[in-house]
Design an enzyme around this catalytic site. Structure first.
Site, short mmCIF file in Angstrom:
data_model
loop_
_atom_site.label_atom_id
_atom_site.label_comp_id
_atom_site.label_asym_id
_atom_site.label_seq_id
_atom_site.Cartn_x
_atom_site.Cartn_y
_atom_site.Cartn_z
N PRO A 215 44.44 -11.05 95.35
CA PRO A 215 44.23 -12.26 95.60
C PRO A 215 42.58 -12.52 95.65
O PRO A 215 42.15 -13.69 95.86
CB PRO A 215 44.93 -12.68 96.96
CG PRO A 215 45.37 -11.34 97.52
CD PRO A 215 45.32 -10.48 96.40
N GLU A 233 42.01 -8.10 100.26
CA GLU A 233 41.66 -8.72 101.51
C GLU A 233 40.70 -9.47 101.76
O GLU A 233 39.62 -9.51 101.03
CB GLU A 233 41.36 -7.21 102.15
CG GLU A 233 41.01 -7.48 103.87
CD GLU A 233 40.81 -6.27 104.73
OE1 GLU A 233 40.55 -6.22 105.89
OE2 GLU A 233 40.77 -5.03 104.03
N LYS A 249 45.41 -3.23 107.46
CA LYS A 249 45.60 -1.76 108.03
C LYS A 249 46.92 -1.49 107.69
O LYS A 249 47.99 -2.05 108.36
CB LYS A 249 45.19 -1.62 109.15
CG LYS A 249 43.59 -1.07 109.39
CD LYS A 249 43.36 0.37 108.95
CE LYS A 249 41.96 0.24 108.56
NZ LYS A 249 41.37 0.12 107.20
#
Length: 430
Positions: A215, A233, A249
């Site tokens: 993304p 991220e 994470k």
């Protein structure tokens, strides 16, 4: 002033490819692509900015204030990047490790030509000095053909900066710091690199993006410097008074077998170690956001949710805050940089350990790429799962890392690094 038109495209995926091919004539390029991944907070499907009207470039010294002044004076779209070593502007830290990439620590530019894609519509914004190019450029974009950019690329011979035994030794040193109470978590990274190597940056990007479809994909060019990123991220987004951070994470591999893949996803969501990693960083992000937030406005809207990407499953949390009108957008970035997911906690202790044990400067890896709008909104990714290239030095690099906590097993951490590195290695080694 900008001339703005809206243009309808029949096939957005074909148009995106043609647009990126067309962009290669310019020395300043930022391409951001969501790959149509379903995102709650996405403003655009893709953004392209090319051809600098003005720019700012600096090392870490007073870098955020330099950016603040540039953004305030420009009051226009600006796009660019923040390298990890801007940590030295935020805290009394230094970086003396080897740097084969030689990216400036900070670079932003005001593009003459800007394309904003959403669905079947592309909003095209040209500075008035180049508005007469618009119709000609659209015609040229439609005529672009991928075959004109393709060239055979030799397999790249990848070297490891830290070999396996040395990696185990360094992770054990991190664990000593943790057991002594110096730090709770350290994001320890290692570099893979190739010297005397020539690659085709755009073809490399196309291959990497096809493997991962993330993304927050990025293709960036600054003269002879290139970033090809398949990042999943988001670092930070500002929309009006709202600030959104989505730290990652927790990683698990994918499986071709549907039942096994679902089990891997379920196991990740229930993994005590991975959840503790995520929550430690989430707490750090909450603390960072509180520095600029209205009192009581920092809240977690999603905790340890597992998302699936083509290569891996990832555990992501989402935290939001609200800021006052008086808070400058650059100050929000400065007060949260570097992102906690790439440092560890407490942040300064973790960064000192990172500097001692890692053997290369991170450069743009674990930095951020993104944009500011004219009204001060912004959106930045985290530069991970990325290939960096200095064309003049013939130097290719990618880095991977993982969060080391008290429950870490060095062998499992090493294997997780190899999972994260797989897409970059496959692309470079054909």
């Amino acid at each position: 002033m900008r001339t703005t038109i809206s243009h309808n495209v029949e096939n957005p995926e074909v148009f995106k490819q043609k647009l990126l091919l067309w962009s290669q004539q310019f020395h300043e390029v930022v391409w951001l692509d969501s790959n149509n991944y379903e995102q709650t907070y996405s403003s655009f499907d893709a953004v392209l900015a090319v051809d600098a009207m003005s720019s700012v470039q600096t090392n870490h010294c007073d870098a955020f204030n330099t950016l603040k002044q540039y953004q305030s004076n420009c009051k226009d779209w600006i796009l660019g990047y923040l390298t990890y070593d801007l940590k030295n502007d935020v805290e009394p830290l230094e970086s003396h490790n080897f740097d084969g990439l030689e990216f400036p620590d900070l670079y932003f530019f005001q593009p003459k030509k800007l394309f904003l894609l959403k669905g079947n519509q592309v909003e095209i914004q040209y500075l008035d000095i180049v508005e007469n190019d618009l119709k000609t450029d659209l015609k040229n974009i439609q005529q672009m053909n991928k075959s004109t950019n393709q060239q055979n690329q030799d397999s790249v011979k990848i070297k490891m900066r830290i070999h396996k035994d040395a990696y185990f030794e360094k992770v054990n040193r991190v664990l000593e710091h943790i057991h002594r109470g110096d730090v709770y978590e350290v994001n320890f990274c290692q570099e893979f690199y190739a010297e005397d190597t020539t690659i085709n940056p755009l073809e490399t990007y196309f291959k990497l993006n096809e493997i991962s479809k993330p993304p927050f994909a990025t293709f960036l060019r600054l003269n002879d410097l290139f970033l090809m990123s398949s990042s999943p991220e988001r670092y930070l987004k500002k929309e009006g008074h709202s600030i959104i951070s989505e730290p990652i994470k927790g990683t698990a591999k994918r499986s071709m077998n549907a039942d096994e893949d679902l089990q891997l996803k379920t196991d990740l969501s229930q993994d005590e170690k991975e959840r503790s990693e995520n929550i430690m960083i989430l707490d750090l992000v909450r603390n960072d956001l509180s520095k600029t937030a209205k009192k009581g406005s920092v809240r977690v809207v999603e905790l340890c949710k597992v998302y699936s990407f083509k290569q891996v499953h990832q555990m992501i949390s989402t935290v939001v805050s609200e800021i006052e009108n008086s808070v400058h957008p650059v100050d929000v970035l400065k007060s949260t940089f570097p992102m906690g997911s790439m440092t560890g906690a407490p942040k300064i202790s973790a960064m000192n350990i990172i500097e001692t044990l890692e053997e290369t400067k991170r450069s743009l890896y674990s930095g951020a790429v993104g944009y500011f709008t004219p009204d001060g909104n912004f959106d930045f990714n985290v530069v991970i799962r990325s290939i960096l290239y200095n064309e003049s030095n013939n130097y290719v690099s990618y880095s991977v890392g993982g969060a080391i906590t008290a429950k870490s097993d060095p062998l499992k951490e090493y294997e997780e690094c190899l999972i994260k590195a797989k897409a970059m290695r496959d692309v470079l080694e054909n």
